[in-house]
Design a protein around this motif. Structure first.
Motif, PDB file in Angstrom:
ATOM      1  N   GLN A  76      -1.261   5.183  14.029  1.00  0.00           N
ATOM      2  CA  GLN A  76      -1.286   5.773  12.692  1.00  0.00           C
ATOM      3  C   GLN A  76      -0.360   4.971  11.800  1.00  0.00           C
ATOM      4  O   GLN A  76       0.808   4.751  12.131  1.00  0.00           O
ATOM      5  N   CYS A  77      -0.889   4.531  10.668  1.00  0.00           N
ATOM      6  CA  CYS A  77      -0.093   3.761   9.708  1.00  0.00           C
ATOM      7  C   CYS A  77       0.896   4.688   9.015  1.00  0.00           C
ATOM      8  O   CYS A  77       0.527   5.760   8.534  1.00  0.00           O
ATOM      9  N   LYS A  78       2.153   4.310   8.976  1.00  0.00           N
ATOM     10  CA  LYS A  78       3.182   5.116   8.308  1.00  0.00           C
ATOM     11  C   LYS A  78       3.132   4.980   6.793  1.00  0.00           C
ATOM     12  O   LYS A  78       3.727   5.777   6.086  1.00  0.00           O
ATOM     13  N   HIS A  79       2.392   3.989   6.284  1.00  0.00           N
ATOM     14  CA  HIS A  79       2.321   3.770   4.841  1.00  0.00           C
ATOM     15  C   HIS A  79       1.209   4.595   4.201  1.00  0.00           C
ATOM     16  O   HIS A  79       1.439   5.288   3.217  1.00  0.00           O
ATOM     17  N   CYS A  80      -0.007   4.538   4.753  1.00  0.00           N
ATOM     18  CA  CYS A  80      -1.140   5.249   4.154  1.00  0.00           C
ATOM     19  C   CYS A  80      -1.564   6.472   4.957  1.00  0.00           C
ATOM     20  O   CYS A  80      -2.345   7.291   4.479  1.00  0.00           O
ATOM     21  N   GLY A  81      -1.074   6.607   6.203  1.00  0.00           N
ATOM     22  CA  GLY A  81      -1.407   7.762   7.027  1.00  0.00           C
ATOM     23  C   GLY A  81      -2.705   7.639   7.808  1.00  0.00           C
ATOM     24  O   GLY A  81      -3.050   8.532   8.578  1.00  0.00           O
ATOM     25  N   ASP A  82      -3.444   6.543   7.627  1.00  0.00           N
ATOM     26  CA  ASP A  82      -4.702   6.350   8.354  1.00  0.00           C
ATOM     27  C   ASP A  82      -4.460   6.294   9.856  1.00  0.00           C
ATOM     28  O   ASP A  82      -3.497   5.676  10.314  1.00  0.00           O
ATOM     29  N   ILE A  83      -5.341   6.932  10.605  1.00  0.00           N
ATOM     30  CA  ILE A  83      -5.374   6.787  12.058  1.00  0.00           C
ATOM     31  C   ILE A  83      -6.510   5.818  12.347  1.00  0.00           C
ATOM     32  O   ILE A  83      -7.658   6.064  11.969  1.00  0.00           O
ATOM     33  N   CYS A  86      -6.114  -0.589   8.670  1.00  0.00           N
ATOM     34  CA  CYS A  86      -5.975   0.614   7.852  1.00  0.00           C
ATOM     35  C   CYS A  86      -6.334   0.312   6.395  1.00  0.00           C
ATOM     36  O   CYS A  86      -6.448  -0.843   5.995  1.00  0.00           O
ATOM     37  N   CYS A 105      -4.630   0.534   3.614  1.00  0.00           N
ATOM     38  CA  CYS A 105      -3.635  -0.183   2.806  1.00  0.00           C
ATOM     39  C   CYS A 105      -3.363  -1.588   3.353  1.00  0.00           C
ATOM     40  O   CYS A 105      -2.549  -2.328   2.798  1.00  0.00           O
ATOM     41  N   ASP A 154       6.195   0.198  11.261  1.00  0.00           N
ATOM     42  CA  ASP A 154       5.079   0.386  10.327  1.00  0.00           C
ATOM     43  C   ASP A 154       4.024   1.359  10.856  1.00  0.00           C
ATOM     44  O   ASP A 154       3.163   1.796  10.100  1.00  0.00           O
ATOM     45  N   TYR A 155       4.071   1.694  12.148  1.00  0.00           N
ATOM     46  CA  TYR A 155       3.036   2.555  12.705  1.00  0.00           C
ATOM     47  C   TYR A 155       3.587   3.486  13.781  1.00  0.00           C
ATOM     48  O   TYR A 155       4.658   3.276  14.331  1.00  0.00           O
TER      49      TYR A 155
END
Length: 67
Positions: free
Chosen positions: A10-17, A29, A31, A54-55
């Motif tokens: 999971q990206c910590k910047h955009c939240g995408d899994i 992801c 972003c 970052d993730y």
């Protein structure tokens, strides 16, 4: 020996899994900060800043006998 059951982060910047489902399935992801690759064959992570911060690791593995 470990067997990969799920290859995801999971990206910590955009939240995408993002999930890689098969070998050479390179997924990025929205972003474009991080990517995942390898499906159930290997775990590969790529980050724009080259930092694990970052993730969030979401992959699942199990221990198997080598018999």
């Amino acid at each position: 020996m470990r067997k990969i059951i799920k290859n995801a982060i999971q990206c910590k910047h955009c939240g995408d899994i993002i999930v890689s489902t098969h070998r050479h399935d390179f997924v990025t992801c929205s972003c474009e900060s991080c990517s995942v690759d390898g499906g159930l064959d290997y775990l590969r992570r790529c980050c724009k800043n080259s930092q694990e911060e970052d993730y969030i690791e979401l992959s699942e593995t199990i221990e198997i006998d080598n018999k």
